[in-house]
Design an enzyme around this catalytic site. Structure first.
Site, PDB file in Angstrom:
ATOM      1  CG  HIS A  74      -1.606   0.318   8.364  1.00  0.00           C
ATOM      2  ND1 HIS A  74      -0.928   1.280   7.671  1.00  0.00           N
ATOM      3  CD2 HIS A  74      -0.749  -0.737   8.467  1.00  0.00           C
ATOM      4  CE1 HIS A  74       0.285   0.830   7.353  1.00  0.00           C
ATOM      5  NE2 HIS A  74       0.418  -0.390   7.836  1.00  0.00           N
ATOM      6  CG  ASN A 147       4.105   1.190   4.681  1.00  0.00           C
ATOM      7  OD1 ASN A 147       2.884   1.320   4.821  1.00  0.00           O
ATOM      8  ND2 ASN A 147       4.803   0.296   5.338  1.00  0.00           N
ATOM      9  CG  HIS A 338      -5.058  -9.520  -0.168  1.00  0.00           C
ATOM     10  ND1 HIS A 338      -3.763  -9.739   0.243  1.00  0.00           N
ATOM     11  CD2 HIS A 338      -5.586 -10.749  -0.377  1.00  0.00           C
ATOM     12  CE1 HIS A 338      -3.533 -11.040   0.281  1.00  0.00           C
ATOM     13  NE2 HIS A 338      -4.622 -11.669  -0.095  1.00  0.00           N
ATOM     14  CE1 TYR A 361      -0.807  -7.540   4.185  1.00  0.00           C
ATOM     15  CE2 TYR A 361      -2.267  -5.645   4.110  1.00  0.00           C
ATOM     16  CZ  TYR A 361      -1.011  -6.183   4.311  1.00  0.00           C
ATOM     17  OH  TYR A 361       0.038  -5.368   4.645  1.00  0.00           O
TER      18      TYR A 361
HETATM   19 FE1  HDD Z   1       0.497  -4.545   6.239  1.00  0.00          FE
HETATM   20  C1  HDD Z   1      -2.583  -3.248   6.784  1.00  0.00           C
HETATM   21  C2  HDD Z   1       1.323  -1.800   4.322  1.00  0.00           C
HETATM   22  C3  HDD Z   1       3.753  -5.626   6.070  1.00  0.00           C
HETATM   23  C4  HDD Z   1      -0.394  -7.383   7.796  1.00  0.00           C
HETATM   24  N1  HDD Z   1      -0.449  -2.855   5.671  1.00  0.00           N
HETATM   25  C5  HDD Z   1      -1.722  -2.503   6.006  1.00  0.00           C
HETATM   26  C6  HDD Z   1      -2.034  -1.234   5.428  1.00  0.00           C
HETATM   27  C7  HDD Z   1      -0.929  -0.819   4.734  1.00  0.00           C
HETATM   28  C8  HDD Z   1       0.063  -1.847   4.889  1.00  0.00           C
HETATM   29  C9  HDD Z   1      -0.786   0.469   3.950  1.00  0.00           C
HETATM   30  C10 HDD Z   1      -3.347  -0.480   5.601  1.00  0.00           C
HETATM   31  C11 HDD Z   1      -4.313  -0.848   4.515  1.00  0.00           C
HETATM   32  C12 HDD Z   1      -5.577  -0.048   4.675  1.00  0.00           C
HETATM   33  O1  HDD Z   1      -5.509   1.189   4.571  1.00  0.00           O
HETATM   34  O2  HDD Z   1      -6.607  -0.670   4.922  1.00  0.00           O
HETATM   35  N2  HDD Z   1       2.211  -3.823   5.429  1.00  0.00           N
HETATM   36  C13 HDD Z   1       2.313  -2.738   4.585  1.00  0.00           C
HETATM   37  C14 HDD Z   1       3.635  -2.702   4.010  1.00  0.00           C
HETATM   38  C15 HDD Z   1       4.319  -3.765   4.515  1.00  0.00           C
HETATM   39  C16 HDD Z   1       3.411  -4.475   5.396  1.00  0.00           C
HETATM   40  C17 HDD Z   1       4.115  -1.667   3.005  1.00  0.00           C
HETATM   41  C18 HDD Z   1       5.711  -4.217   4.260  1.00  0.00           C
HETATM   42  C19 HDD Z   1       6.369  -3.944   3.211  1.00  0.00           C
HETATM   43  N3  HDD Z   1       1.498  -6.187   6.860  1.00  0.00           N
HETATM   44  C20 HDD Z   1       2.828  -6.457   6.652  1.00  0.00           C
HETATM   45  C21 HDD Z   1       3.116  -7.796   7.129  1.00  0.00           C
HETATM   46  C22 HDD Z   1       1.934  -8.318   7.594  1.00  0.00           C
HETATM   47  C23 HDD Z   1       0.935  -7.277   7.428  1.00  0.00           C
HETATM   48  C24 HDD Z   1       4.469  -8.470   7.070  1.00  0.00           C
HETATM   49  C25 HDD Z   1       1.628  -9.654   8.202  1.00  0.00           C
HETATM   50  C26 HDD Z   1       2.298 -10.724   8.043  1.00  0.00           C
HETATM   51  N4  HDD Z   1      -1.176  -5.185   7.204  1.00  0.00           N
HETATM   52  C27 HDD Z   1      -1.333  -6.412   7.713  1.00  0.00           C
HETATM   53  C28 HDD Z   1      -2.738  -6.673   8.202  1.00  0.00           C
HETATM   54  C29 HDD Z   1      -3.454  -5.334   7.845  1.00  0.00           C
HETATM   55  C30 HDD Z   1      -2.345  -4.509   7.263  1.00  0.00           C
HETATM   56  C31 HDD Z   1      -2.834  -7.169   9.584  1.00  0.00           C
HETATM   57  C32 HDD Z   1      -4.233  -4.650   8.964  1.00  0.00           C
HETATM   58  C33 HDD Z   1      -5.526  -4.227   8.357  1.00  0.00           C
HETATM   59  C34 HDD Z   1      -5.549  -4.844   7.056  1.00  0.00           C
HETATM   60  O3  HDD Z   1      -4.404  -5.557   6.849  1.00  0.00           O
HETATM   61  O4  HDD Z   1      -6.439  -4.785   6.241  1.00  0.00           O
HETATM   62  O5  HDD Z   1      -3.284  -7.749   7.545  1.00  0.00           O
END
Ligand code: HDD
Length: 713
Positions: A74, A147, A338, A361
């Site tokens: 993202h 999402n 988060h 997160y």
């Molecule tokens: Fe995630 C970012 C949505 C599964 C780990 N995620 C992130 C963002 C969104 C989502 C919208 C962007 C937030 C922003 O604008 O800063 N993610 C989802 C949805 C998921 C999902 C709807 C499943 C239903 N994500 C998911 C899993 C993991 C992560 C299973 C890890 C185990 N996601 C992250 C992250 C991020 C992230 C690596 C990257 C940047 C952040 O968190 O702040 O932690």
């Protein structure tokens, strides 16, 4: 159009951190006024620069440290401030205050994003879109990190790094950027039957939205609502755009990526600047805790939806985005979401994907934002003052007074003290759990195809065709035939005709797949992921087809008016007034950027020229009336460009209105070859032309005529 709401509690808080350079003198970071920002300090005007030059050193050092790591997923995002207003109380289900008092307004910041591409990639990638909402509630921040697709690729967070490594550019050569059309992604997917439902969504046009304001948002997981009495309901969250759900065509997406890679970012920004605030209905699907086992899937499985036919979505509030950020980095880039930021009345379910997210997160912000005090960055601060005994760390801002930083204490009078539940103190839902510690997946998670079928079968014929073409495009980029073959084997479990059509285009055969398809040790507890043939309880869900969404508005639609000297000012003004009365945006496209002289002697200033933009950036075209204008547009200098403009809009199934005197443009373009009725082509002889045009724009596209329209190309 509405007046932007200038303040709310969060914006007031941000204001106290803002500065303006208006009428101010240049200073160093120490507040020293700078007299010369053009030359470094040197030993003689041709001599070496002196180490002593603290002004140079400060400036360059700060510059050298300007970048922070982009989000691991993202990374590319666009954000805006707004407000959430509750229209129906959910007090029966939750004690969360922002969901119980009708009329209550809660400040929000929303960040939309693509997932796979880096910060500089195109907005139009075929990808999931993030839809992350931070509610600044009176009980602390609540983040709904959603999402635009209601399901996910995987059922367990432990597979997330594998998924992301597979979709990101390949590690040996960093190719391709912001695309899933490559070997490693499809290798992984073809071995992960649980991803098939998500793949159907990803290959549909949902993955190439027309704008952020025309896409849905889904919380994906089942969460829990808890009311004052402690009664639990499972809840699924939805955002439904007031403008309907609409997408562009894949061919268009590829063109837009070149002409305007910031297409979605720009659209969001301009809509808000123009006062056409993007709006969504906020809805919930509620399932009493005791009904948890009443479905033919597991509510904890994030690869499943709860069909709206089985549990209707109740609309309870409105989300409106009404203010652009003042500073992209400070707000959109530094915001930290988060799923674990919750408030009393909301709790997690045991969905294993959600459970893993609860770790990830905070962890990612520590590296991305540089330490444990990221909650103090203005955009992340709660509007509720923070009181606890956490201290120090890099970049600490808060000046905690007194000598007590522990609890219990007597010196500080016991403060800050724990809140009782009746005072809003958070307690986790006391769920009874028992079990053996196992590294295993529940058998209730094993059906991977029936909802993929449900999605595919719910699509209109044009939507099915686009999905099929997307699969052909993506899998044609896969260099290893065995991956293509394995993938069509997977598709055969969803729809055999689809699998055969795709296979034919890929030069492979549809073979029956042999499972298990994962290389697991024989003694692993992992359940064989082969899903026996099952049918979902709901066979067709109207809510899954974009075709069925709102079509009664042209608000925010961008209409290109193509014209040259001599264009009919009266006809232009009449249509412009009508379109703008419906909140559409009219933009003039001239042969060049020179003012266009209309037939009444006035001048119109083009916003674009035929060379600076393309028809893919517009929802509809008006070929302005006027014989002289038509003549000029058909001169060799412009002819090719204007016909290309019209032909592309035609190919992409858009509405086109040919004004009086434009017949030569009509006949020279592919539109002139048409041999079928077409409600989105309006001509000079149509008495109710403007109304017909408006209706056609509201319909978005005549997708059902795509084959006929393309036959002429
Ligand atoms: Fe995630 C970012 C949505 C599964 C780990 N995620 C992130 C963002 C969104 C989502 C919208 C962007 C937030 C922003 O604008 O800063 N993610 C989802 C949805 C998921 C999902 C709807 C499943 C239903 N994500 C998911 C899993 C993991 C992560 C299973 C890890 C185990 N996601 C992250 C992250 C991020 C992230 C690596 C990257 C940047 C952040 O968190 O702040 O932690």
């Amino acid at each position: 159009m509405k007046d932007p709401k200038k303040t709310n509690e969060k914006l007031d808080q941000l204001e106290s951190h803002s500065t303006s350079n208006d009428q101010e003198m240049l200073t160093t970071n120490q507040g020293l006024k700078i007299n010369n920002n053009q030359d470094s300090l040197k030993a003689g005007d041709r001599g070496a620069t002196l180490l002593e030059d603290f002004i140079l050193r400060e400036k360059i050092t700060h510059f050298d440290h300007e970048r922070i790591p982009e989000r691991v997923v993202h990374a590319r995002g666009s954000g805006a401030h707004g407000v959430f207003k509750l229209t129906k109380s959910l007090a029966e289900y939750t004690k969360a205050k922002f969901l119980t008092e009708v009329g209550k307004e809660t400040p929000v910041f929303v960040r939309f994003s693509t997932v796979a591409g880096n910060r500089g990639s195109t907005d139009l990638a075929r990808d999931v879109r993030g839809f992350a909402v931070k509610f600044y509630t009176e009980e602390g921040n609540y983040d709904l990190v959603a999402n635009n697709i209601p399901v996910f690729f995987i059922q367990d967070a432990i597979k997330f790094p594998d998924l992301v490594h597979a979709v990101k550019p390949e590690p040996h050569n960093e190719i391709p950027q912001a695309q899933s059309a490559h070997d490693t992604f499809w290798d992984f997917i073809s071995l992960m039957p649980e991803s098939m439902h998500m793949i159907m969504w990803l290959m549909s046009d949902r993955a190439i939205p027309r704008s952020f304001s025309r896409m849905e948002g889904f919380g994906v997981h089942s969460f829990k609502f808890i009311n004052e009495e402690g009664k639990v309901h499972f809840v699924k969250f939805h955002f439904k755009p007031k403008l309907g759900v609409h997408s562009v065509a894949w061919d268009e997406a590829q063109r837009i990526s070149g002409v305007d890679p910031d297409f979605h970012k720009r659209d969001l920004w301009e809509s808000i600047e123009n006062g056409m605030f993007p709006e969504w209905d906020f809805g919930v699907q509620l399932i009493p805790e005791e009904d948890e086992d009443k479905f033919d899937f597991d509510l904890l499985d994030p690869t499943k939806i709860v069909p709206e036919e089985e549990v209707p979505v109740q609309l309870v509030g409105t989300l409106t985005l009404n203010k652009n950020p003042e500073n992209f980095f400070a707000e959109t880039e530094q915001i930290a979401f988060h799923p674990g930021h919750i408030v009393p009345g909301i709790d997690f379910s045991n969905d294993p994907l959600l459970q893993g997210r609860l770790f990830s997160y905070t962890d990612t912000q520590l590296i991305r934002l540089g330490g444990p005090n990221f909650h103090e960055i203005p955009i992340n601060r709660s509007i509720k003052t923070v009181h606890n005994n956490q201290r120090d760390g890099y970049m600490r801002q808060q000046i905690a007074k007194g000598k007590v930083s522990y609890e219990p204490n007597s010196i500080g009078g016991g403060c800050p003290f724990q809140a009782m539940m009746s005072e809003g103190g958070f307690t986790s839902h006391q769920e009874r759990v028992s079990g053996t510690k196992v590294r295993q997946r529940s058998e209730s998670f094993v059906d991977h195809y029936s909802q993929a079928k449900l999605f595919y079968n719910s699509q209109s014929e044009p939507e099915k065709m686009h999905l099929q073409n997307a699969l052909i495009f993506e899998l044609s980029k896969v260099t290893m035939p065995e991956i293509r073959e394995r993938m069509v084997g997977q598709l055969a479990f969803i729809d055999r005709a689809l699998a055969f059509k795709v296979a034919e285009n890929l030069g492979v055969e549809v073979k029956e797949l042999e499972f298990p398809n994962q290389s697991l040790p024989a003694d692993s507890n992992h359940v064989d992921l082969q899903s026996e043939e099952r049918e979902a309880h709901t066979k067709i869900s109207g809510a899954l087809s974009m075709q069925n969404t709102i079509k009664d508005t042209i608000k925010g639609r961008k209409i290109g008016f193509i014209m040259a000297n001599g264009a009919d000012a009266g006809a232009i003004n009449d249509l412009k007034t009508k379109l703008e009365a419906e909140n559409a945006v009219v933009e003039i496209i001239g042969p060049s950027m020179a003012p266009v002289k209309t037939n009444d002697g006035s001048s119109l200033i083009p916003k674009h020229s035929l060379t600076s933009t393309a028809s893919v950036c517009f929802d509809a075209l008006f070929i302005a009336a006027g014989e002289d204008s038509t003549k000029e547009l058909l001169t060799p200098l412009h002819k090719h460009r204007v016909l290309n403009f019209i032909n592309e809009a035609y190919k992409h199934c858009k509405a086109i209105y040919f004004g009086e005197g434009t017949e030569p443009l009509y006949t020279n373009s592919n539109v002139g070859l048409k041999q079928h009725e077409d409600p989105a082509i309006v001509t000079w002889d149509d008495a109710a032309g403007a109304d017909k045009f408006i209706k056609a724009i509201a319909e978005h596209r005549v997708w059902h005529l795509e084959l006929e329209r393309n036959a002429q190309n």
